[in-house]
Design an enzyme around this catalytic site. Structure first.
Site, mmCIF file in Angstrom:
data_model
loop_
_atom_site.group_PDB
_atom_site.id
_atom_site.type_symbol
_atom_site.label_atom_id
_atom_site.label_comp_id
_atom_site.label_asym_id
_atom_site.label_seq_id
_atom_site.Cartn_x
_atom_site.Cartn_y
_atom_site.Cartn_z
ATOM 1 N N GLY A 109 0.686 -1.214 0.121
ATOM 2 C CA GLY A 109 0.060 -0.029 -0.061
ATOM 3 C C GLY A 109 0.927 1.294 -0.047
ATOM 4 O O GLY A 109 2.003 1.297 0.272
ATOM 5 N N SER A 136 -2.332 -4.202 -4.491
ATOM 6 C CA SER A 136 -3.101 -4.034 -3.021
ATOM 7 C C SER A 136 -4.487 -3.338 -3.180
ATOM 8 O O SER A 136 -4.432 -2.456 -4.020
ATOM 9 C CB SER A 136 -2.204 -3.418 -2.232
ATOM 10 O OG SER A 136 -2.813 -3.158 -0.886
ATOM 11 N N GLN A 158 -5.025 -7.904 -4.537
ATOM 12 C CA GLN A 158 -5.050 -8.355 -3.230
ATOM 13 C C GLN A 158 -6.405 -7.890 -2.662
ATOM 14 O O GLN A 158 -6.462 -6.446 -2.657
ATOM 15 C CB GLN A 158 -3.814 -8.030 -2.526
ATOM 16 C CG GLN A 158 -3.822 -8.108 -1.086
ATOM 17 C CD GLN A 158 -4.365 -7.037 -0.248
ATOM 18 O OE1 GLN A 158 -4.218 -5.975 -0.586
ATOM 19 N NE2 GLN A 158 -4.894 -7.426 1.020
ATOM 20 N N TYR A 160 -8.675 -6.757 0.644
ATOM 21 C CA TYR A 160 -9.056 -6.511 2.111
ATOM 22 C C TYR A 160 -10.495 -6.528 2.095
ATOM 23 O O TYR A 160 -11.151 -5.664 1.361
ATOM 24 C CB TYR A 160 -8.665 -5.171 2.817
ATOM 25 C CG TYR A 160 -7.245 -5.374 3.072
ATOM 26 C CD1 TYR A 160 -6.565 -6.119 3.876
ATOM 27 C CD2 TYR A 160 -6.140 -4.303 2.265
ATOM 28 C CE1 TYR A 160 -5.192 -6.117 3.943
ATOM 29 C CE2 TYR A 160 -5.029 -4.162 2.563
ATOM 30 C CZ TYR A 160 -4.326 -5.091 3.634
ATOM 31 O OH TYR A 160 -3.108 -4.969 3.659
ATOM 32 N N THR A 186 -6.464 -11.395 1.899
ATOM 33 C CA THR A 186 -5.706 -11.162 3.249
ATOM 34 C C THR A 186 -6.635 -11.115 4.369
ATOM 35 O O THR A 186 -7.615 -10.262 4.491
ATOM 36 C CB THR A 186 -4.988 -9.904 3.027
ATOM 37 O OG1 THR A 186 -3.803 -9.788 2.073
ATOM 38 C CG2 THR A 186 -4.196 -9.428 4.473
ATOM 39 N N LYS A 276 -4.239 -15.197 2.199
ATOM 40 C CA LYS A 276 -2.727 -14.576 2.639
ATOM 41 C C LYS A 276 -2.812 -14.225 3.864
ATOM 42 O O LYS A 276 -3.761 -13.433 4.415
ATOM 43 C CB LYS A 276 -2.489 -13.563 1.885
ATOM 44 C CG LYS A 276 -1.028 -12.668 2.089
ATOM 45 C CD LYS A 276 -0.697 -11.651 1.203
ATOM 46 C CE LYS A 276 0.541 -11.053 1.458
ATOM 47 N NZ LYS A 276 0.606 -10.319 2.604
ATOM 48 N N SER A 298 2.410 -16.187 6.226
ATOM 49 C CA SER A 298 2.626 -14.590 6.325
ATOM 50 C C SER A 298 2.140 -14.173 7.775
ATOM 51 O O SER A 298 1.205 -14.428 8.178
ATOM 52 C CB SER A 298 2.114 -13.854 5.186
ATOM 53 O OG SER A 298 2.161 -12.583 5.336
ATOM 54 N N HIS A 300 2.305 -10.750 7.695
ATOM 55 C CA HIS A 300 2.071 -9.553 7.215
ATOM 56 C C HIS A 300 3.432 -8.703 7.362
ATOM 57 O O HIS A 300 3.179 -7.501 7.590
ATOM 58 C CB HIS A 300 0.727 -8.708 8.119
ATOM 59 C CG HIS A 300 -0.068 -7.849 7.139
ATOM 60 N ND1 HIS A 300 -0.993 -7.925 6.396
ATOM 61 C CD2 HIS A 300 0.448 -6.505 6.659
ATOM 62 C CE1 HIS A 300 -1.477 -7.093 5.809
ATOM 63 N NE2 HIS A 300 -0.595 -6.168 6.012
ATOM 64 N N ARG A 303 3.894 -6.630 10.540
ATOM 65 C CA ARG A 303 3.225 -5.332 10.648
ATOM 66 C C ARG A 303 1.866 -5.441 11.357
ATOM 67 O O ARG A 303 1.080 -4.516 11.403
ATOM 68 C CB ARG A 303 3.030 -4.866 9.203
ATOM 69 C CG ARG A 303 4.348 -4.222 8.644
ATOM 70 C CD ARG A 303 4.213 -4.096 7.193
ATOM 71 N NE ARG A 303 3.599 -2.743 6.815
ATOM 72 C CZ ARG A 303 4.155 -1.633 6.881
ATOM 73 N NH1 ARG A 303 5.228 -1.593 7.163
ATOM 74 N NH2 ARG A 303 3.400 -0.700 6.489
ATOM 75 N N MET A 335 14.776 -11.712 1.951
ATOM 76 C CA MET A 335 15.827 -10.618 1.504
ATOM 77 C C MET A 335 17.008 -11.359 0.637
ATOM 78 O O MET A 335 18.040 -10.161 0.274
ATOM 79 C CB MET A 335 16.568 -10.006 2.658
ATOM 80 C CG MET A 335 15.487 -9.093 3.708
ATOM 81 S SD MET A 335 15.305 -7.738 2.951
ATOM 82 C CE MET A 335 16.708 -6.561 3.057
#
Length: 436
Positions: A109, A136, A158, A160, A186, A276, A298, A300, A303, A335
């Site tokens: 986002g 998103s 994605q 919400y 999600t 997700k 996940s 998130h 977060r 990463m």
């Protein structure tokens, strides 16, 4: 004695080839980036603190994110030798269609706040690389514009689920009509996590400028020039909002969503459905029994719930239990390409990269995202070669050991008790025999 002589200039010339200077500053910076962490350092130098912290930060003490990254560092690879790895194939089929590498770009986002090219850069780079791009619900580019930027590649949407169900499903309908092939639902945001960096930075929609914000941005005029000379920042799915990101999430998102709602959403979507935010084995089994096409392990990106389970630690058990019934994807803490190879070896079909993508975007726009994909792809190929495998299907648990660092206390106590030698049992006292 070593015989010495005066060097002949003609002998020195081949040893003193100077590198041609690169006059393009962006290309010079990106060429010098050899890891995702290098891109992160460039991004931090070039992006104001509030925007960078939105990407970098996680919830509360940020333990979930730190633990997720540490989990990938706490592995040991087990290579095989004398294998023909002259050719390495990183492609596979994901959700019914081919991908060139086992990762895609995760939904993010507020993306154009990080760098003004935003989702257009991500979608274009993903399409060129042959990997999926995820848009998103909170994206800053419209569904239709993302499709235009990646017209022949794979686009995922994605979702919400908002309190306004009609509005949520209107977005789903638009994505389906635009040809998006997968819906990521999600499920780990019933309410917003406590993202303390955003609160401290006053990160809001629209951005609220303070003296500190301006002072921090002074050394980064290029960011301000881009921000002020392009289309005003807004969420593509919202008309307007005035408040912090956390307040927006709490106002929009519906904490009553349950498995019945998920089944209803699945029935509205013509393509593949991935859930997700799965964080335990029981939920994964229930989703498999519902016929969901895939799940993403996940938390998130750390977060939402701090101290949440580490997706990489969940992966082996979840893959073993439900991997035959649906695809298992993973995100959070990834990463490097080696992290992705380790995930595939332990049962993941696919990985999503969020922060890595945004670091590349902030470091250099579209070219920065291209560079991130190149770095991760090269790391995947090199790691596979060093492990002695030439295809992703050859990877297996025999190639990776997860080293223990965070072990549940109950398990430690049980293992310790089992390791102790059995105590000799004292003989029972004989009952006195009654006199006859």
């Amino acid at each position: 004695m070593v015989k010495r002589q005066i060097p002949n200039p003609r002998d020195l010339i081949p040893l003193m080839q100077f590198k041609k200077p690169e006059l393009n500053g962006k290309k010079r910076r990106l060429d010098g980036a050899l890891t995702v962490y290098d891109l992160r350092d460039i991004a931090q130098r070039r992006t104001p603190k509030a925007a960078f912290d939105y990407t970098e930060g996680a919830a509360e003490a940020e333990l979930s994110l730190a633990r997720a990254r540490q989990a990938f560092e706490d592995i040991e690879f087990h290579p095989s030798i004398l294998r023909d790895v002259s050719k390495v194939d990183t492609s596979r089929e994901i959700l019914g269609a081919p991908v060139s590498m086992p990762f895609g770009i995760a939904p993010t986002g507020f993306t154009r706040m990080m760098q003004t090219e935003g989702e257009i850069a991500g979608a274009g780079a993903a399409g060129a690389a042959g990997i999926p791009f995820s848009l998103s619900t909170m994206g800053t580019t419209s569904i239709e514009d993302v499709k235009a930027a990646n017209p022949t590649g794979r686009n995922w949407f994605q979702l919400y689920m908002w309190k306004d169900r009609e509005r949520s499903m209107a977005l789903v309908d638009r994505a389906a009509k635009a040809g998006f092939d997968t819906l990521l639902v999600t499920v780990d945001v019933p309410v917003a996590g406590a993202r303390l960096r955003d609160k401290r930075n006053g990160f809001s929609i629209p951005p609220q400028l303070s003296l500190g914000t301006v002072v921090n941005a002074i050394p980064r005029p290029w960011w301000w020039i881009d921000f002020l000379t392009t289309e005003p920042l807004a969420f593509a799915s919202l008309s307007k909002w005035s408040g912090t990101v956390g307040e927006l999430l709490d106002t929009m998102f519906d904490p009553t969503v349950d498995f019945d709602d998920l089944a209803w959403i699945r029935d509205q979507w013509p393509g593949k459905v991935v859930v997700k935010g799965v964080q335990n084995l029981d939920d994964a089994k229930r989703l498999a029994s519902m016929g969901i096409d895939g799940i993403t392990l996940s938390n998130h990106g750390g977060r939402q719930l701090d101290r949440a389970p580490i997706p990489f630690h969940l992966l082996p058990d979840v893959s073993r239990e439900v991997g035959r019934d649906m695809e298992v994807h993973i995100d959070t803490g990834i990463m490097s390409g080696a992290d992705i190879v380790a995930s595939v070896a332990l049962g993941a079909d696919f990985a999503l990269l969020g922060r890595a993508y945004l670091y590349g975007l902030m470091a250099g726009g579209r070219e920065g995202v291209d560079r991130m994909i190149d770095i991760v792809g090269e790391q995947i190929t090199r790691t596979m070669r060093l492990l002695g495998v030439s295809t992703l299907d050859e990877l297996g648990p025999q190639h990776v050991t997860q080293l223990a660092r965070l072990t549940p206390i109950a398990k430690v106590a049980t293992d310790a008790a089992e390791a102790l030698p059995a105590k000799p049992r004292a003989p029972r006292a004989k009952k006195p025999v009654a006199a006859k």
